[in-house]
Design an enzyme around this catalytic site. Structure first.
Site, PDB file in Angstrom:
ATOM      1  N   PRO A 354      41.183  57.001  44.795  1.00  0.00           N
ATOM      2  CA  PRO A 354      42.243  55.984  44.863  1.00  0.00           C
ATOM      3  C   PRO A 354      43.607  56.676  44.792  1.00  0.00           C
ATOM      4  O   PRO A 354      44.011  57.161  43.739  1.00  0.00           O
ATOM      5  CB  PRO A 354      41.980  55.101  43.639  1.00  0.00           C
ATOM      6  CG  PRO A 354      40.986  55.818  42.800  1.00  0.00           C
ATOM      7  CD  PRO A 354      40.494  57.035  43.503  1.00  0.00           C
ATOM      8  N   ASP A 530      45.256  61.252  42.233  1.00  0.00           N
ATOM      9  CA  ASP A 530      44.060  60.441  42.030  1.00  0.00           C
ATOM     10  C   ASP A 530      44.337  59.529  40.836  1.00  0.00           C
ATOM     11  O   ASP A 530      44.421  60.000  39.694  1.00  0.00           O
ATOM     12  CB  ASP A 530      42.865  61.385  41.757  1.00  0.00           C
ATOM     13  CG  ASP A 530      41.549  60.647  41.629  1.00  0.00           C
ATOM     14  OD1 ASP A 530      41.560  59.449  41.305  1.00  0.00           O
ATOM     15  OD2 ASP A 530      40.502  61.304  41.836  1.00  0.00           O
ATOM     16  N   HIS A 531      44.456  58.257  41.109  1.00  0.00           N
ATOM     17  CA  HIS A 531      44.854  57.339  40.035  1.00  0.00           C
ATOM     18  C   HIS A 531      43.745  57.134  39.005  1.00  0.00           C
ATOM     19  O   HIS A 531      43.963  56.499  37.975  1.00  0.00           O
ATOM     20  CB  HIS A 531      45.292  56.004  40.636  1.00  0.00           C
ATOM     21  CG  HIS A 531      46.308  55.272  39.805  1.00  0.00           C
ATOM     22  ND1 HIS A 531      46.509  55.525  38.461  1.00  0.00           N
ATOM     23  CD2 HIS A 531      47.207  54.302  40.123  1.00  0.00           C
ATOM     24  CE1 HIS A 531      47.454  54.735  37.998  1.00  0.00           C
ATOM     25  NE2 HIS A 531      47.901  53.981  38.990  1.00  0.00           N
ATOM     26  N   ARG A 532      42.569  57.662  39.270  1.00  0.00           N
ATOM     27  CA  ARG A 532      41.526  57.597  38.234  1.00  0.00           C
ATOM     28  C   ARG A 532      41.831  58.578  37.112  1.00  0.00           C
ATOM     29  O   ARG A 532      41.437  58.382  35.969  1.00  0.00           O
ATOM     30  CB  ARG A 532      40.151  57.940  38.833  1.00  0.00           C
ATOM     31  CG  ARG A 532      39.657  56.923  39.844  1.00  0.00           C
ATOM     32  CD  ARG A 532      38.404  57.414  40.528  1.00  0.00           C
ATOM     33  NE  ARG A 532      38.625  58.685  41.206  1.00  0.00           N
ATOM     34  CZ  ARG A 532      37.665  59.388  41.818  1.00  0.00           C
ATOM     35  NH1 ARG A 532      36.429  58.934  41.816  1.00  0.00           N
ATOM     36  NH2 ARG A 532      37.946  60.525  42.429  1.00  0.00           N
ATOM     37  N   ILE A 534      45.096  60.282  36.864  1.00  0.00           N
ATOM     38  CA  ILE A 534      46.529  60.429  36.565  1.00  0.00           C
ATOM     39  C   ILE A 534      47.199  59.060  36.654  1.00  0.00           C
ATOM     40  O   ILE A 534      46.925  58.286  37.576  1.00  0.00           O
ATOM     41  CB  ILE A 534      47.167  61.393  37.596  1.00  0.00           C
ATOM     42  CG1 ILE A 534      46.600  62.803  37.414  1.00  0.00           C
ATOM     43  CG2 ILE A 534      48.679  61.400  37.481  1.00  0.00           C
ATOM     44  CD1 ILE A 534      47.017  63.764  38.506  1.00  0.00           C
TER      45      ILE A 534
END
Ligand code: CAO
Length: 558
Positions: A354, A530-532, A534
């Site tokens: 993501p 990567d929004h998972r 960060i």
């Protein structure tokens, strides 16, 4: 050399049954119970297993032949003990497997009903318990499909369920017309003769009392009473073959389509692999599905997923294939190995990660004047000092300041892998495609060393001389299009890394200094993460640190 002719076993009365598939070839070494041919009547398909082991010497049948009991299927050169026992005439005729039983069952199910002429007698509406009919000795046969639901109107002869043993599948037809008011079976149940199948409320012919004393059409019995149909009543009420045109064991089992045409073993394989047969093209005779069709389909699917052509399980419809030659002249250009790998990796990363991309401009006015002031010295050292080594140092400093960027997600879904080293990948455009060599321990190296090493790795990449080790272990990647142009772009994270920086072309821009607009050299940067792993705040801190270092490289000393 003992040669044995393998004949068609007892087919339970069926005659002239068509060979729809030959499963072996001359020269094949076969085992006991291995399927030799698939026969198909209009009621069932059945695999004929070998009663003995040996080597196929010659085939006696062709696809399309109509066979009856005793017809020769093939010649087998017997193996080992079978050869010495070949004098025993029990061998070939000892074919007494489930196949034959299933065939018998099918034939019995399909027998014309012994409906008495009294069927013309006045009819009565009643709920009748329909049992599983005589399965010809087969026991615990699996229900693989329910063809009707409660509330459905069925006609006599409509299939109620499909049963499948390991050798044959068979549809059980309704013995009467009416409404299904209860189903007594579920998919996966194992059933035998006489087990309850369904309750159907319908119009049944009242048989003469003398012939059927237990019939619920007796005046005392309520018309809605559920009569306990014995196993014997089902065959008696079974439809004539002509009344059950859909009784084609090859149809409708194990997939969403009721019109697919495949034998039991193919259906079994399809079910085991979760393949919907209606989704593939049959290659067998008369548009029949073969095991190879199922295997090829699965193989292609796996290959497509691995190559990134399809999104493994994401349900995203593929881009339609188009014949571009319809619109003008075209030529086909073969993709390089690297281009194919890049394609697969990009799809994988794009679909798995993501992404969020954040943008900022770094004021590199002072950096650039310093860099230019070092040109003469750089020449003496034999290196070219581009903005890249400064970007590497700034990125390393930001990774140190914001360690949340120097992680990978652990496969267990429970941990982050925090890295205590700083290796940075640099995307290099090469004639063969994109390559990403990795510079190790960037935090420990000086600008000259980084300039030399990045130039050396870029040259190796362009010459196709990078070793796998040169491209492994990066914590973060820099993709610089600064020498080419552009205001900004959204790079794709190179998983398992969790962030990447895109560098665009520096330009002089007017920047408000509080009193006036000042011409400053501004470098557009983007960071995708990567929004998972960060959050935006982490990226804000990372970016602010990097931009401040690039604005004043003395900060690298702090
Ligand atoms: N803004 C303005 N000018 C820039 C710049 C920037 N951001 N970055 C580099 N330049 C200048 C350099 O200073 C150099 O000019 P001078 O010769 O006047 O100093 C010139 O552009 C050429 O630089 P370079 O490309 O030789 O060297 P580099 O260190 O900047 O880049 C490398 C090296 C390997 C990153 C580059 O050659 C490359 O391959 N870039 C493409 C990467 C890529 O394709 N990324 C996309 C990946 S996703 O598809």
């Amino acid at each position: 050399m003992a040669i044995e002719i393998i004949p068609v076993p007892d087919l339970g009365g069926a005659d002239k049954v068509e060979v729809i598939e030959i499963c072996v070839q001359p020269g094949d070494v076969i085992e006991v119970e291995q399927s030799l041919v698939v026969l198909e009547s209009d009621k069932a398909s059945m695999e004929i297993p070998s009663p003995i082991a040996g080597t196929v010497v010659g085939l006696k049948v062709n696809e399309g032949d109509a066979l009856s009991e005793g017809d020769a299927i093939l010649e087998l050169e017997l193996a080992g003990e079978a050869a010495s026992a070949s004098g025993d005439d029990s061998t070939p005729s000892a074919v007494d497997s489930g196949v034959v039983e299933a065939a018998v069952a099918e034939v019995e199910v399909a027998q014309p009903a012994a409906v008495d002429s009294e069927a013309e007698a006045p009819a009565a509406v009643e709920a009748q318990l329909v049992p599983v009919p005589d399965l010809g000795g087969s026991d615990a046969v699996e229900v693989i499909e329910l063809c009707v639901s409660v509330g459905d109107d069925v006609s006599e002869g409509d299939s109620l369920v499909v049963l499948e043993s390991d050798k044959a599948s068979m549809e059980i037809p309704s013995p009467l017309s009416g409404k299904v008011i209860e189903l007594k079976l579920s998919v996966g149940d194992k059933v035998s003769d006489g087990d309850d199948l369904a309750v159907i409320e319908g119009v049944v012919a009242a048989a003469p009392a003398a012939e059927n004393p237990s019939a619920s059409s007796s005046p005392e019995a309520p018309s809605s009473a559920v009569s306990s149909g014995s196993a014997a009543t089902a065959p008696a009420a079974a439809p004539s073959p002509s009344a059950s045109p859909q009784v084609d064991a090859a149809a409708s089992a194990g997939d969403s389509s009721a019109s697919v045409y495949a034998g039991p073993s193919v259906r079994k394989l399809a079910r085991q692999l979760g393949v919907d047969l209606s989704k593939l093209k049959p290659s067998g005779p008369r548009s029949r599905y073969t095991k190879d069709d199922v295997r090829s389909y699965v193989k292609q699917l796996v290959a497509d997923v691995n190559s990134g052509k399809v999104s493994g399980g994401t349900g995203i419809p593929p881009v339609p294939e188009i014949d571009f030659s319809k619109f003008g002249e075209i030529e086909m250009v073969k993709l390089s190995k690297i281009a194919k790998l890049t394609s697969a990796n990009m799809s994988r990363n794009w679909l798995n990660v993501p992404h969020v991309t954040q943008f900022d401009d770094a004021d590199i006015t002072e950096l650039e004047s310093f860099r230019k002031s070092m040109k003469a010295e750089a020449e003496k050292r034999g290196v070219k000092l581009t903005p890249l080594p400064f970007l590497l140092k700034a990125a390393a400093a930001a990774l140190e300041a914001e360690p949340s960027f120097n992680v990978s997600l652990h496969a267990d879904g429970e941990h982050l892998v925090q890295k205590n080293y700083i290796h940075i990948g640099v995307a290099v455009d090469t004639p063969n495609g994109l390559m990403v060599p990795v510079i190790r321990d960037v935090d420990k190296k000086g600008l000259w060393e980084l300039a030399a090493e990045s130039a050396e790795l870029a040259a190796k990449a362009r010459d196709g001389k990078l070793m796998p080790r040169d491209m492994q272990g990066a914590c973060f990647t820099i993709s610089s299009l600064g020498a080419i142009g552009g205001n900004g772009f959204t790079p794709i994270v190179n998983a398992p890394e969790v962030a990447i920086m895109g560098v665009s072309k520096a330009q002089i821009k007017p920047v408000w200094n509080g009193a006036e607009f000042e011409p400053r050299q501004m470098l557009p940067l983007s960071v995708s993460y990567d929004h998972r792993a960060i959050n935006g705040a982490n990226c804000g801190r990372f970016f602010t640190h990097m931009v401040s270092v690039l604005a004043d490289i003395r900060r690298l000393l702090l």
